[in-house]
Design a protein around this motif. Structure first.
Motif, PDB file in Angstrom:
ATOM      1  N   TYR A  13      11.800 -11.776   2.687  1.00  0.00           N
ATOM      2  CA  TYR A  13      13.121 -11.716   3.314  1.00  0.00           C
ATOM      3  C   TYR A  13      13.011 -12.309   4.711  1.00  0.00           C
ATOM      4  O   TYR A  13      12.238 -11.807   5.533  1.00  0.00           O
ATOM      5  N   VAL A  18       6.825 -10.763   1.395  1.00  0.00           N
ATOM      6  CA  VAL A  18       6.586  -9.527   0.622  1.00  0.00           C
ATOM      7  C   VAL A  18       5.600  -9.796  -0.517  1.00  0.00           C
ATOM      8  O   VAL A  18       4.641  -9.057  -0.701  1.00  0.00           O
ATOM      9  N   ALA A  37       3.640   1.890  -6.008  1.00  0.00           N
ATOM     10  CA  ALA A  37       4.350   2.833  -5.141  1.00  0.00           C
ATOM     11  C   ALA A  37       5.669   2.248  -4.639  1.00  0.00           C
ATOM     12  O   ALA A  37       5.905   1.042  -4.763  1.00  0.00           O
ATOM     13  N   ASN A  38       6.494   3.089  -4.043  1.00  0.00           N
ATOM     14  CA  ASN A  38       7.724   2.626  -3.398  1.00  0.00           C
ATOM     15  C   ASN A  38       7.383   1.582  -2.342  1.00  0.00           C
ATOM     16  O   ASN A  38       6.444   1.771  -1.578  1.00  0.00           O
ATOM     17  N   GLY A  39       8.154   0.509  -2.335  1.00  0.00           N
ATOM     18  CA  GLY A  39       7.961  -0.509  -1.306  1.00  0.00           C
ATOM     19  C   GLY A  39       6.845  -1.493  -1.620  1.00  0.00           C
ATOM     20  O   GLY A  39       6.532  -2.376  -0.818  1.00  0.00           O
ATOM     21  N   ALA A  40       6.217  -1.381  -2.800  1.00  0.00           N
ATOM     22  CA  ALA A  40       5.101  -2.273  -3.151  1.00  0.00           C
ATOM     23  C   ALA A  40       5.562  -3.710  -3.375  1.00  0.00           C
ATOM     24  O   ALA A  40       4.775  -4.655  -3.243  1.00  0.00           O
ATOM     25  N   GLY A  41       6.845  -3.865  -3.727  1.00  0.00           N
ATOM     26  CA  GLY A  41       7.366  -5.213  -3.959  1.00  0.00           C
ATOM     27  C   GLY A  41       7.831  -5.459  -5.379  1.00  0.00           C
ATOM     28  O   GLY A  41       8.078  -6.609  -5.774  1.00  0.00           O
ATOM     29  N   LYS A  42       8.011  -4.396  -6.146  1.00  0.00           N
ATOM     30  CA  LYS A  42       8.363  -4.549  -7.572  1.00  0.00           C
ATOM     31  C   LYS A  42       9.770  -5.147  -7.748  1.00  0.00           C
ATOM     32  O   LYS A  42       9.957  -6.089  -8.513  1.00  0.00           O
ATOM     33  N   SER A  43      10.739  -4.583  -7.022  1.00  0.00           N
ATOM     34  CA  SER A  43      12.105  -5.126  -7.134  1.00  0.00           C
ATOM     35  C   SER A  43      12.155  -6.546  -6.583  1.00  0.00           C
ATOM     36  O   SER A  43      12.862  -7.406  -7.136  1.00  0.00           O
ATOM     37  N   THR A  44      11.414  -6.780  -5.512  1.00  0.00           N
ATOM     38  CA  THR A  44      11.387  -8.121  -4.928  1.00  0.00           C
ATOM     39  C   THR A  44      10.824  -9.129  -5.936  1.00  0.00           C
ATOM     40  O   THR A  44      11.305 -10.268  -6.013  1.00  0.00           O
ATOM     41  N   GLU A  85      18.349  -2.618 -10.250  1.00  0.00           N
ATOM     42  CA  GLU A  85      18.264  -1.168 -10.115  1.00  0.00           C
ATOM     43  C   GLU A  85      19.688  -0.590 -10.071  1.00  0.00           C
ATOM     44  O   GLU A  85      20.556  -1.139  -9.395  1.00  0.00           O
ATOM     45  N   GLU A 165      13.799  -0.451 -13.039  1.00  0.00           N
ATOM     46  CA  GLU A 165      13.905   1.014 -13.040  1.00  0.00           C
ATOM     47  C   GLU A 165      15.084   1.551 -13.849  1.00  0.00           C
ATOM     48  O   GLU A 165      15.945   2.254 -13.305  1.00  0.00           O
ATOM     49  N   GLN A 198       9.043   3.620 -12.418  1.00  0.00           N
ATOM     50  CA  GLN A 198       8.327   4.643 -11.636  1.00  0.00           C
ATOM     51  C   GLN A 198       7.668   5.635 -12.581  1.00  0.00           C
ATOM     52  O   GLN A 198       6.697   6.296 -12.224  1.00  0.00           O
TER      53      GLN A 198
HETATM   54  P1  ATP Z   1      11.135   0.759  -4.720  1.00  0.00           P
HETATM   55  O1  ATP Z   1      10.603   1.368  -5.924  1.00  0.00           O
HETATM   56  O2  ATP Z   1      11.230   1.686  -3.557  1.00  0.00           O
HETATM   57  O3  ATP Z   1      12.387  -0.070  -4.923  1.00  0.00           O
HETATM   58  P2  ATP Z   1       9.650  -1.703  -4.716  1.00  0.00           P
HETATM   59  O4  ATP Z   1       8.237  -1.742  -5.132  1.00  0.00           O
HETATM   60  O5  ATP Z   1      10.672  -2.181  -5.665  1.00  0.00           O
HETATM   61  O6  ATP Z   1      10.004  -0.255  -4.228  1.00  0.00           O
HETATM   62  P3  ATP Z   1      10.786  -3.587  -2.902  1.00  0.00           P
HETATM   63  O7  ATP Z   1      12.160  -2.977  -2.955  1.00  0.00           O
HETATM   64  O8  ATP Z   1      10.544  -4.851  -3.594  1.00  0.00           O
HETATM   65  O9  ATP Z   1       9.715  -2.521  -3.379  1.00  0.00           O
HETATM   66  O10 ATP Z   1      10.404  -3.748  -1.367  1.00  0.00           O
HETATM   67  C1  ATP Z   1       9.213  -4.429  -0.923  1.00  0.00           C
HETATM   68  C2  ATP Z   1       9.258  -4.587   0.580  1.00  0.00           C
HETATM   69  O11 ATP Z   1      10.354  -5.449   0.936  1.00  0.00           O
HETATM   70  C3  ATP Z   1       9.454  -3.295   1.357  1.00  0.00           C
HETATM   71  O12 ATP Z   1       8.647  -3.349   2.486  1.00  0.00           O
HETATM   72  C4  ATP Z   1      10.920  -3.320   1.698  1.00  0.00           C
HETATM   73  O13 ATP Z   1      11.128  -2.626   2.921  1.00  0.00           O
HETATM   74  C5  ATP Z   1      11.191  -4.799   1.875  1.00  0.00           C
HETATM   75  N1  ATP Z   1      12.594  -5.135   1.547  1.00  0.00           N
HETATM   76  C6  ATP Z   1      13.236  -4.845   0.392  1.00  0.00           C
HETATM   77  N2  ATP Z   1      14.501  -5.319   0.405  1.00  0.00           N
HETATM   78  C7  ATP Z   1      14.660  -5.920   1.619  1.00  0.00           C
HETATM   79  C8  ATP Z   1      15.745  -6.607   2.248  1.00  0.00           C
HETATM   80  N3  ATP Z   1      16.918  -6.789   1.633  1.00  0.00           N
HETATM   81  N4  ATP Z   1      15.534  -7.103   3.495  1.00  0.00           N
HETATM   82  C9  ATP Z   1      14.350  -6.948   4.120  1.00  0.00           C
HETATM   83  N5  ATP Z   1      13.290  -6.317   3.580  1.00  0.00           N
HETATM   84  C10 ATP Z   1      13.442  -5.806   2.347  1.00  0.00           C
END
Ligand code: ATP
Length: 240
Positions: A13, A18, A37-44, A85, A165, A198
């Motif tokens: 971003y 990421v 884990a949360n924030g690992a980057g899965k959704s990204t 999600e 998810e 998750q």
């Molecule tokens: P979760 O299960 O909590 O959704 P995740 O593994 O899917 O976690 P992501 O949502 O991909 O993780 O987030 C990965 C990193 O990117 C995190 O550090 C998050 O803070 C950051 N991030 C996610 N969305 C944005 C955004 N729109 N702008 C800036 N940073 C973002």
């Protein structure tokens, strides 16, 4: 044959990277679970594959075609569907109208008919959803919403499905039903799925293979059965 091949992907971003050097192959007719884990980057990861988050390097090959340079709206016509999600069901539309959106990219004389056929197929597949076909999006339970979101993606007749998810906030029995239906779709239709979950145990129970993500990198990958039995990985990354 791989339905989807992601190679050396970098994405993030603004100036906050990421994903780093992220590669994954999805063999046709398999489910690959993405754990971490949360924030690992899965959704990204899912968003970077479907073009919702800009990629700064790497390639995405869908069914043999390099789609890396294509704009996001050209990916669904080529067979890539992304269920975000929460599902992204439109609250003010009925279930049937939401399902039809999965075919809104179709053009030409047969477009409407093809989409109506696909909607009818989805309603056959999910009898629970068929009963609620006239209900509005905001009237659906969490499980019905996820079913409708999955159904809408199926109306596009995807080759590869990115699913973020789907079990979030659902009761365990509803999660089990949803994931069982996903496994059935893979077995019956050869659907290829990248599944962020998750719910590690449930995901590994239906997945063929899995990868574990930490800080935007793949830290482990293998057959789902291997990862299920790997105590070190379970403790380090999966929290159980
Ligand atoms: P979760 O299960 O909590 O959704 P995740 O593994 O899917 O976690 P992501 O949502 O991909 O993780 O987030 C990965 C990193 O990117 C995190 O550090 C998050 O803070 C950051 N991030 C996610 N969305 C944005 C955004 N729109 N702008 C800036 N940073 C973002």
């Amino acid at each position: 044959m791989n339905t989807l091949t992601v190679t050396a992907l970098e994405a993030g971003y603004g100036n906050a990277p990421v994903l780093h050097d992220f590669s994954v192959d999805l063999p046709a007719g398999t489910i690959t679970a993405v754990l971490g884990a949360n924030g690992a980057g899965k959704s990204t990861l899912l968003k970077a594959i479907s073009g919702l988050v800009p990629r700064t390097a790497g390639s995405v090959v869908l069914d043999g075609e390099d789609v890396s340079a294509l704009p996001v709206e050209q990916l669904m016509p080529r067979g890539l569907a992304h269920v975000p999600e929460g599902g992204g069901i439109i609250r003010e539309l009925t279930v049937t109208e939401n399902l039809r959106l999965g075919g809104s990219w179709r053009r030409g004389a047969t477009a409407r008919r093809t989409t109506e056929l696909a909607v009818a197929e989805v309603l056959d597949l999910f009898p629970g959803l068929a009963k609620r076909r006239e209900a509005l999006g905001h009237q659906l339970s969490g499980g019905e919403r996820q079913m409708a979101a999955l159904g809408r993606a199926l109306v596009s007749r995807p080759k590869a499905l990115l699913l973020d998810e789907p079990s979030l906030g659902l009761a365990p029995s509803v999660v089990a039903q949803l994931l069982a239906q996903l496994a059935q779709l893979r077995d019956d239709t050869g659907l290829t799925v990248l599944l962020v979950e998750q719910n590690v145990g449930s995901a590994l129970a239906i997945a063929d293979s899995a990868l574990v993500v930490a800080l935007g990198r793949v830290v482990a990958r293998g057959a789902a059965s291997e990862l299920r039995g790997d105590e070190a990985i379970r403790h380090a990354y999966l929290g159980y």
